[in-house]
Design a protein around this motif. Sequence first.
Motif, PDB file in Angstrom:
ATOM      1  N   VAL A  15       0.940  -1.160  -0.014  1.00  0.00           N
ATOM      2  CA  VAL A  15       0.084  -0.271  -0.097  1.00  0.00           C
ATOM      3  C   VAL A  15       0.948   1.249  -0.003  1.00  0.00           C
ATOM      4  O   VAL A  15       1.908   1.421   0.819  1.00  0.00           O
ATOM      5  CB  VAL A  15      -0.912   0.038   1.150  1.00  0.00           C
ATOM      6  CG1 VAL A  15      -1.703   1.391   1.018  1.00  0.00           C
ATOM      7  CG2 VAL A  15      -1.736  -1.060   1.243  1.00  0.00           C
ATOM      8  N   MET A  17       0.454   5.493  -0.074  1.00  0.00           N
ATOM      9  CA  MET A  17      -0.496   6.791  -0.163  1.00  0.00           C
ATOM     10  C   MET A  17      -0.136   7.867  -0.628  1.00  0.00           C
ATOM     11  O   MET A  17       1.129   8.281  -0.750  1.00  0.00           O
ATOM     12  CB  MET A  17      -0.815   7.088   1.350  1.00  0.00           C
ATOM     13  CG  MET A  17      -1.098   5.927   2.227  1.00  0.00           C
ATOM     14  SD  MET A  17      -2.829   5.334   1.730  1.00  0.00           S
ATOM     15  CE  MET A  17      -3.795   6.480   1.603  1.00  0.00           C
ATOM     16  N   GLN A  21      -0.044   9.782   6.227  1.00  0.00           N
ATOM     17  CA  GLN A  21      -1.046   9.690   7.291  1.00  0.00           C
ATOM     18  C   GLN A  21      -0.433  10.596   8.776  1.00  0.00           C
ATOM     19  O   GLN A  21       0.361  10.897   8.937  1.00  0.00           O
ATOM     20  CB  GLN A  21      -0.984   8.235   7.919  1.00  0.00           C
ATOM     21  CG  GLN A  21      -1.706   7.863   9.138  1.00  0.00           C
ATOM     22  CD  GLN A  21      -0.974   8.006  10.375  1.00  0.00           C
ATOM     23  OE1 GLN A  21       0.044   8.551  10.382  1.00  0.00           O
ATOM     24  NE2 GLN A  21      -1.434   7.787  11.613  1.00  0.00           N
ATOM     25  N   ILE A  43      -1.439   1.193   7.102  1.00  0.00           N
ATOM     26  CA  ILE A  43      -0.966   2.581   7.085  1.00  0.00           C
ATOM     27  C   ILE A  43      -1.401   3.040   8.486  1.00  0.00           C
ATOM     28  O   ILE A  43      -2.459   3.233   8.886  1.00  0.00           O
ATOM     29  CB  ILE A  43      -1.246   3.660   6.131  1.00  0.00           C
ATOM     30  CG1 ILE A  43      -0.963   2.881   4.528  1.00  0.00           C
ATOM     31  CG2 ILE A  43      -0.741   4.732   6.059  1.00  0.00           C
ATOM     32  CD1 ILE A  43       0.471   2.649   4.183  1.00  0.00           C
ATOM     33  N   THR A  50       4.095   4.409   3.288  1.00  0.00           N
ATOM     34  CA  THR A  50       4.081   2.910   2.553  1.00  0.00           C
ATOM     35  C   THR A  50       4.207   1.682   3.774  1.00  0.00           C
ATOM     36  O   THR A  50       4.476   2.150   4.598  1.00  0.00           O
ATOM     37  CB  THR A  50       5.144   2.779   1.451  1.00  0.00           C
ATOM     38  OG1 THR A  50       6.524   2.924   2.081  1.00  0.00           O
ATOM     39  CG2 THR A  50       4.894   3.972   0.431  1.00  0.00           C
ATOM     40  N   ILE A  72     -10.990  -2.171   2.028  1.00  0.00           N
ATOM     41  CA  ILE A  72     -10.195  -0.956   2.838  1.00  0.00           C
ATOM     42  C   ILE A  72     -11.162  -0.585   3.855  1.00  0.00           C
ATOM     43  O   ILE A  72     -12.129  -0.212   3.645  1.00  0.00           O
ATOM     44  CB  ILE A  72      -9.756   0.175   1.877  1.00  0.00           C
ATOM     45  CG1 ILE A  72      -8.749  -0.357   0.713  1.00  0.00           C
ATOM     46  CG2 ILE A  72      -8.978   1.174   2.617  1.00  0.00           C
ATOM     47  CD1 ILE A  72      -8.622   0.621  -0.366  1.00  0.00           C
ATOM     48  N   THR A  74     -10.831   2.191   7.436  1.00  0.00           N
ATOM     49  CA  THR A  74     -10.207   3.321   8.098  1.00  0.00           C
ATOM     50  C   THR A  74     -10.759   3.458   9.682  1.00  0.00           C
ATOM     51  O   THR A  74     -11.835   3.078  10.060  1.00  0.00           O
ATOM     52  CB  THR A  74     -10.379   4.705   7.472  1.00  0.00           C
ATOM     53  OG1 THR A  74     -11.776   4.947   7.460  1.00  0.00           O
ATOM     54  CG2 THR A  74      -9.772   4.679   6.032  1.00  0.00           C
ATOM     55  N   TRP A  77      -9.169   8.343  10.551  1.00  0.00           N
ATOM     56  CA  TRP A  77      -8.147   8.573   9.411  1.00  0.00           C
ATOM     57  C   TRP A  77      -8.165   9.955   9.040  1.00  0.00           C
ATOM     58  O   TRP A  77      -9.159  10.601   9.030  1.00  0.00           O
ATOM     59  CB  TRP A  77      -8.512   7.575   8.184  1.00  0.00           C
ATOM     60  CG  TRP A  77      -7.472   7.964   7.030  1.00  0.00           C
ATOM     61  CD1 TRP A  77      -7.996   8.653   6.019  1.00  0.00           C
ATOM     62  CD2 TRP A  77      -6.500   7.538   6.787  1.00  0.00           C
ATOM     63  NE1 TRP A  77      -6.819   8.748   5.152  1.00  0.00           N
ATOM     64  CE2 TRP A  77      -5.782   8.176   5.651  1.00  0.00           C
ATOM     65  CE3 TRP A  77      -5.393   6.891   7.633  1.00  0.00           C
ATOM     66  CZ2 TRP A  77      -4.725   7.780   5.062  1.00  0.00           C
ATOM     67  CZ3 TRP A  77      -3.946   6.570   6.890  1.00  0.00           C
ATOM     68  CH2 TRP A  77      -3.762   7.102   6.014  1.00  0.00           C
ATOM     69  N   ALA A  84      -5.061   5.920  -2.475  1.00  0.00           N
ATOM     70  CA  ALA A  84      -4.477   4.664  -1.950  1.00  0.00           C
ATOM     71  C   ALA A  84      -4.001   3.741  -3.225  1.00  0.00           C
ATOM     72  O   ALA A  84      -4.867   3.561  -3.902  1.00  0.00           O
ATOM     73  CB  ALA A  84      -5.185   3.922  -1.076  1.00  0.00           C
ATOM     74  N   VAL A  86      -2.778   0.361  -4.380  1.00  0.00           N
ATOM     75  CA  VAL A  86      -2.609  -0.964  -3.608  1.00  0.00           C
ATOM     76  C   VAL A  86      -2.086  -1.944  -4.517  1.00  0.00           C
ATOM     77  O   VAL A  86      -2.745  -2.128  -5.746  1.00  0.00           O
ATOM     78  CB  VAL A  86      -3.971  -1.367  -2.904  1.00  0.00           C
ATOM     79  CG1 VAL A  86      -3.856  -2.728  -2.424  1.00  0.00           C
ATOM     80  CG2 VAL A  86      -4.533  -0.593  -2.141  1.00  0.00           C
TER      81      VAL A  86
END
Length: 93
Positions: A15, A17, A21, A43, A50, A72, A74, A77, A84, A86
């Motif tokens: 994954v 981003m 985050q 994440i 990552t 997915i 969260t 988040w 994202a 993936v």
Amino acid sequence: PLVLPFAGSVTALMVGMSSQQTAGSLTVKGYISESASGLEATIDSENRLTVEETASVGSYGFEAGEPITLRISTTGWAPTSADAFVMVEVAGE
């Protein structure tokens, strides 16, 4: 879903981003024929941008034609907007 014409194993889940985050977590779980495989990548505060989780060949097996899907979720988040990316790695038998 990812439907392959051969039997094999899911060997990695990666994954990435588009934005780092800043709070909470984002988890990607792999499913084989609608059942949770147990392979997941998260994440969070330890992996903010990552993450890659790997598995031995045979650990998360699938038969030819079985659908492989990702889900997915969260929890608390942030940021409010992020893409994202993936990737799933498989090995054939």
